[in-house]
Design a protein around this motif. Sequence first.
Motif, PDB file in Angstrom:
ATOM      1  N   GLU A  38      21.989  33.331 -16.380  1.00  0.00           N
ATOM      2  CA  GLU A  38      21.719  34.625 -15.760  1.00  0.00           C
ATOM      3  C   GLU A  38      20.280  34.694 -15.257  1.00  0.00           C
ATOM      4  O   GLU A  38      20.003  35.301 -14.220  1.00  0.00           O
ATOM      5  N   ALA A  39      19.372  34.059 -15.985  1.00  0.00           N
ATOM      6  CA  ALA A  39      17.971  34.033 -15.547  1.00  0.00           C
ATOM      7  C   ALA A  39      17.821  33.255 -14.245  1.00  0.00           C
ATOM      8  O   ALA A  39      17.095  33.672 -13.333  1.00  0.00           O
ATOM      9  N   ARG A  40      18.515  32.120 -14.139  1.00  0.00           N
ATOM     10  CA  ARG A  40      18.462  31.327 -12.907  1.00  0.00           C
ATOM     11  C   ARG A  40      19.007  32.118 -11.726  1.00  0.00           C
ATOM     12  O   ARG A  40      18.461  32.078 -10.620  1.00  0.00           O
ATOM     13  N   GLU A  41      20.089  32.816 -11.967  1.00  0.00           N
ATOM     14  CA  GLU A  41      20.669  33.638 -10.907  1.00  0.00           C
ATOM     15  C   GLU A  41      19.704  34.753 -10.505  1.00  0.00           C
ATOM     16  O   GLU A  41      19.532  35.045  -9.309  1.00  0.00           O
ATOM     17  N   ALA A  42      19.054  35.352 -11.492  1.00  0.00           N
ATOM     18  CA  ALA A  42      18.128  36.450 -11.221  1.00  0.00           C
ATOM     19  C   ALA A  42      16.961  35.997 -10.352  1.00  0.00           C
ATOM     20  O   ALA A  42      16.600  36.672  -9.376  1.00  0.00           O
ATOM     21  N   VAL A  43      16.351  34.849 -10.686  1.00  0.00           N
ATOM     22  CA  VAL A  43      15.187  34.394  -9.917  1.00  0.00           C
ATOM     23  C   VAL A  43      15.583  33.858  -8.549  1.00  0.00           C
ATOM     24  O   VAL A  43      14.728  33.729  -7.660  1.00  0.00           O
ATOM     25  N   SER A  44      16.857  33.539  -8.364  1.00  0.00           N
ATOM     26  CA  SER A  44      17.314  33.104  -7.038  1.00  0.00           C
ATOM     27  C   SER A  44      17.484  34.301  -6.102  1.00  0.00           C
ATOM     28  O   SER A  44      17.467  34.153  -4.880  1.00  0.00           O
ATOM     29  N   ARG A  45      17.648  35.502  -6.678  1.00  0.00           N
ATOM     30  CA  ARG A  45      17.873  36.709  -5.883  1.00  0.00           C
ATOM     31  C   ARG A  45      16.616  37.549  -5.697  1.00  0.00           C
ATOM     32  O   ARG A  45      16.452  38.223  -4.678  1.00  0.00           O
ATOM     33  N   GLU A  46      15.739  37.552  -6.702  1.00  0.00           N
ATOM     34  CA  GLU A  46      14.546  38.396  -6.671  1.00  0.00           C
ATOM     35  C   GLU A  46      13.338  37.623  -7.178  1.00  0.00           C
ATOM     36  O   GLU A  46      13.479  36.625  -7.884  1.00  0.00           O
ATOM     37  N   THR A  47      12.173  38.122  -6.830  1.00  0.00           N
ATOM     38  CA  THR A  47      10.935  37.517  -7.327  1.00  0.00           C
ATOM     39  C   THR A  47      10.302  38.466  -8.330  1.00  0.00           C
ATOM     40  O   THR A  47       9.716  39.487  -7.940  1.00  0.00           O
ATOM     41  N   PRO A  48      10.411  38.169  -9.612  1.00  0.00           N
ATOM     42  CA  PRO A  48       9.829  39.069 -10.608  1.00  0.00           C
ATOM     43  C   PRO A  48       8.308  39.001 -10.589  1.00  0.00           C
ATOM     44  O   PRO A  48       7.714  37.971 -10.254  1.00  0.00           O
ATOM     45  N   SER A  49       7.684  40.118 -10.941  1.00  0.00           N
ATOM     46  CA  SER A  49       6.228  40.144 -11.082  1.00  0.00           C
ATOM     47  C   SER A  49       5.808  39.486 -12.390  1.00  0.00           C
ATOM     48  O   SER A  49       4.678  39.006 -12.518  1.00  0.00           O
ATOM     49  N   LEU A  50       6.717  39.485 -13.363  1.00  0.00           N
ATOM     50  CA  LEU A  50       6.452  38.921 -14.688  1.00  0.00           C
ATOM     51  C   LEU A  50       7.786  38.525 -15.308  1.00  0.00           C
ATOM     52  O   LEU A  50       8.788  39.221 -15.144  1.00  0.00           O
ATOM     53  N   ILE A  51       7.783  37.403 -16.024  1.00  0.00           N
ATOM     54  CA  ILE A  51       8.963  36.969 -16.769  1.00  0.00           C
ATOM     55  C   ILE A  51       8.618  36.958 -18.251  1.00  0.00           C
ATOM     56  O   ILE A  51       7.620  36.344 -18.658  1.00  0.00           O
ATOM     57  N   ILE A  52       9.411  37.657 -19.046  1.00  0.00           N
ATOM     58  CA  ILE A  52       9.276  37.611 -20.500  1.00  0.00           C
ATOM     59  C   ILE A  52      10.420  36.742 -21.003  1.00  0.00           C
ATOM     60  O   ILE A  52      11.595  37.050 -20.773  1.00  0.00           O
ATOM     61  N   LEU A  53      10.081  35.648 -21.674  1.00  0.00           N
ATOM     62  CA  LEU A  53      11.054  34.579 -21.919  1.00  0.00           C
ATOM     63  C   LEU A  53      11.139  34.196 -23.394  1.00  0.00           C
ATOM     64  O   LEU A  53      10.131  33.911 -24.030  1.00  0.00           O
ATOM     65  N   ASP A  54      12.369  34.177 -23.915  1.00  0.00           N
ATOM     66  CA  ASP A  54      12.612  33.679 -25.265  1.00  0.00           C
ATOM     67  C   ASP A  54      12.875  32.176 -25.190  1.00  0.00           C
ATOM     68  O   ASP A  54      13.335  31.663 -24.160  1.00  0.00           O
ATOM     69  N   ILE A  55      12.584  31.460 -26.265  1.00  0.00           N
ATOM     70  CA  ILE A  55      12.823  30.018 -26.289  1.00  0.00           C
ATOM     71  C   ILE A  55      14.266  29.712 -26.686  1.00  0.00           C
ATOM     72  O   ILE A  55      14.963  28.946 -26.017  1.00  0.00           O
ATOM     73  N   GLY A  56      14.726  30.313 -27.797  1.00  0.00           N
ATOM     74  CA  GLY A  56      16.046  29.996 -28.323  1.00  0.00           C
ATOM     75  C   GLY A  56      17.138  30.793 -27.635  1.00  0.00           C
ATOM     76  O   GLY A  56      17.515  31.873 -28.090  1.00  0.00           O
ATOM     77  N   MET A  57      17.657  30.261 -26.543  1.00  0.00           N
ATOM     78  CA  MET A  57      18.718  30.928 -25.791  1.00  0.00           C
ATOM     79  C   MET A  57      20.053  30.239 -26.070  1.00  0.00           C
ATOM     80  O   MET A  57      20.080  29.050 -26.415  1.00  0.00           O
ATOM     81  N   PRO A  58      21.178  30.943 -25.909  1.00  0.00           N
ATOM     82  CA  PRO A  58      22.476  30.365 -26.258  1.00  0.00           C
ATOM     83  C   PRO A  58      22.880  29.163 -25.415  1.00  0.00           C
ATOM     84  O   PRO A  58      23.671  28.328 -25.872  1.00  0.00           O
ATOM     85  N   ASP A  59      22.345  29.055 -24.202  1.00  0.00           N
ATOM     86  CA  ASP A  59      22.737  27.937 -23.340  1.00  0.00           C
ATOM     87  C   ASP A  59      21.572  26.990 -23.046  1.00  0.00           C
ATOM     88  O   ASP A  59      21.575  26.279 -22.048  1.00  0.00           O
ATOM     89  N   GLY A  60      20.593  26.954 -23.935  1.00  0.00           N
ATOM     90  CA  GLY A  60      19.510  25.993 -23.762  1.00  0.00           C
ATOM     91  C   GLY A  60      18.168  26.526 -24.229  1.00  0.00           C
ATOM     92  O   GLY A  60      18.072  27.601 -24.819  1.00  0.00           O
TER      93      GLY A  60
END
Length: 226
Positions: A38-60
């Motif tokens: 979902e994050a990859r899809e989001a950044v392909s559609r919009e340019t966020p001003s800031l990304i807050i990112l967790d390390i332990g995600m269910p798909d990687g």
Amino acid sequence: MSKKLILCVEDNRKVQALNQMEFEERGYGVRLAFTLAEAREAVSRETPSLIILDIGMPDGSGMDFLRELRAGHSAAAKAPVLMLTGYGEDTDVVAGFESGCNDYLAKPYTFPILFMRAKELLSRAERLPEVLQKGPLLLDVVSGQVLLGGMDLLLTRKEFSLLLLLAQNEGKTVSVEYLYDKAWKQPLAGDKNAVQTAVSKLRKKIEASGYDIVAVRGHGYVFEES
């Protein structure tokens, strides 16, 4: 003036809901991603001003996603990234910065601290030019890449941080304590050899640029034309 957009990448729905509510109450736009896909899809559609990112995600791993993002050529590749994660050991923090994050906050945390960190990253992104040029040296402030005559110098994250700090203060002496605090993200614990070693390696990498990093005994280092 359009709202600043924050992309929150986190699989904990309660955390996401709380952070979304708090940021939106302060006037920010928020997009939520519960997986890296979902994050990859989001950044392909919009340019966020800031990304807050967790390390332990269910798909990687969020770190793998960040490396992938930084290696890309989209506008989102240059977005500041704040890692907000339960991985709080020193090795995790170091790995996070080496992956390309701009700040790191371990859980548990309070929202005022998160907001302060996020606001500072957004403010810094506005203050800093995307590119800083010193003669033939071209420093990409967000990606951490330095080109010399079009050739990538392949600096480490710490080397880039050191060079940026020194180049921003060209002609001025920058203390060892300040360099260590900003590049290593922790106070100097009496050992100045780490900075000395890093600067020595950095000097060799930029020696063909016409610039040098000169030691000022007892005070620090100065970046100047050689």
